[in-house]
Design an enzyme around this catalytic site. Structure first.
Site, mmCIF file in Angstrom:
data_model
loop_
_atom_site.group_PDB
_atom_site.id
_atom_site.type_symbol
_atom_site.label_atom_id
_atom_site.label_comp_id
_atom_site.label_asym_id
_atom_site.label_seq_id
_atom_site.Cartn_x
_atom_site.Cartn_y
_atom_site.Cartn_z
ATOM 1 N N LYS A 247 -0.509 -0.447 -4.250
ATOM 2 C CA LYS A 247 -1.944 -0.156 -4.262
ATOM 3 C C LYS A 247 -2.118 1.288 -3.826
ATOM 4 C CE LYS A 247 -4.953 -1.917 -1.089
ATOM 5 N NZ LYS A 247 -5.404 -0.691 -0.382
ATOM 6 N N ASP B 122 0.832 -1.213 0.000
ATOM 7 C CA ASP B 122 0.000 0.000 0.000
ATOM 8 C C ASP B 122 0.858 1.251 0.000
ATOM 9 O OD1 ASP B 122 -2.748 -0.222 -0.151
ATOM 10 O OD2 ASP B 122 -2.981 -0.723 1.971
ATOM 11 N N GLU C 10 -13.863 -1.869 -2.088
ATOM 12 C CA GLU C 10 -14.119 -2.046 -0.651
ATOM 13 C C GLU C 10 -15.440 -1.401 -0.258
ATOM 14 O OE1 GLU C 10 -10.977 -1.021 2.118
ATOM 15 O OE2 GLU C 10 -12.314 -1.344 3.844
HETATM 16 O O1 KIV Z 1 -4.854 -1.806 4.056
HETATM 17 C C1 KIV Z 1 -5.511 -2.824 3.774
HETATM 18 O O2 KIV Z 1 -5.404 -3.855 4.426
HETATM 19 C C2 KIV Z 1 -6.424 -2.747 2.640
HETATM 20 C C3 KIV Z 1 -7.312 -3.893 2.345
HETATM 21 C C4 KIV Z 1 -8.037 -4.460 3.412
HETATM 22 C C5 KIV Z 1 -8.010 -3.818 1.062
HETATM 23 O O3 KIV Z 1 -6.420 -1.783 1.953
#
Ligand code: KIV
Length: 273
Positions: free
Chosen positions: A118, A88, A187
């Site tokens: 992401k 992320d 989500e």
């Molecule tokens: O940070 C995270 O764990 C997420 C997911 C749950 C999609 O973005």
């Protein structure tokens, strides 16, 4: 055909190719021991910024840094050999400009060995997705309920509940698909919307509180293992109560230390028998 082969790490193109053929199974991991146990069973492991809340007990995901995410991703990469590892992008590390996003994404991928990033955001972030993808950074977009928007949403609320709101989320997903994202996390959206988006775009949708129709699913591992203080989100399902086992083991250990039954000479060095 299965992407689930031994020893070869699942690639980003292999995940994209799952669309319409095979569901993508994904979970989060932030540390080596959990990642090691998940690896052989999953197509993708997400090093999510949810570690801010789950791992660091922060009130939201906004304070985690690029260095923290890179360190977690590096640990997960070192502990795994099969699943595709996606990390992320933290809040504030990509929203300012595509150039800022590239600097931080490339830094995280180089430092960790993760295969993709992401990022959260609707159509406004599609330009950034294109900028990253054209420069060799695979992007998994995240639309619908976006936890980094907690302050603008006024909480964690399911999205796309009116026709107009649903249309906006659909357009967000389409924008990222057109910009070259390899997949989209959906989500916290209305079920029908999750289904509609999945049918409307040519890249995989990975749902979390979205729809069984999505091309894959992702959950926070701690939510399904009983490691979240008894608070299980509606979209998760408890698969095991590891929290109870850990608590039981700690209680037994503490009791044995206190009553002197641990350690025994078996756990000591230099004992002649
Ligand atoms: O940070 C995270 O764990 C997420 C997911 C749950 C999609 O973005």
């Amino acid at each position: 055909m299965s992407v689930h082969t031994t020893q070869v790490r699942v690639s980003v193109p292999a995940l994209t190719a799952c669309k319409g053929k095979q569901k993508i199974a994904a979970l989060t991991a932030y540390i080596a021991p959990i990642a090691r146990m998940l690896d052989e069973h999953l197509d993708m492991i997400l090093v999510g910024d949810s570690t801010a809340m789950v791992g660091y007990a922060m009130p939201d995901t906004l304070s985690i840094t690029v260095d923290m995410m890179a360190a977690h991703a590096a640990a997960v990469v070192r502990a795994t050999q099969h699943a595709c590892i996606v990390v992320d992008m933290p809040f504030g590390s990509y929203q300012e400009s595509p150039q800022q996003a590239f600097a931080n994404a490339s830094r995280m991928l180089a430092a960790s060995g993760a295969q993709a990033v992401k990022l959260e955001g609707g159509q406004v972030m599609a330009e950034t997705t294109r900028f990253l993808v054209e420069r060799g950074v695979p992007v998994l977009a995240h639309v619908g309920l976006m936890p980094q928007y907690v302050n603008t949403m006024g909480g964690y609320k399911a999205q796309g509940m009116t026709d107009a709101a649903a249309q906006r989320v659909l357009e967000d997903a389409v924008a990222h698909a057109q910009a070259g994202a390899w997949g989209v996390v959906l989500e916290g959206v209305a079920e029908g919307l999750g289904r509609r988006i999945t049918e409307s775009i040519s890249i995989p949708t990975i749902g979390i509180g979205a729809s069984p129709a999505c091309d894959g699913q992702v959950l926070v591992t701690e939510d399904i293992l009983g490691l979240t203080n008894g608070k299980i989100p509606k979209f998760a399902k408890p698969y095991a109560d590891v929290g109870a086992l850990i608590s039981q083991a700690a209680a037994q250990y503490a009791s044995e230390v206190r009553d002197g039954s641990f350690p025994t000479l078996d756990q000591c060095f230099g004992v002649k028998r």
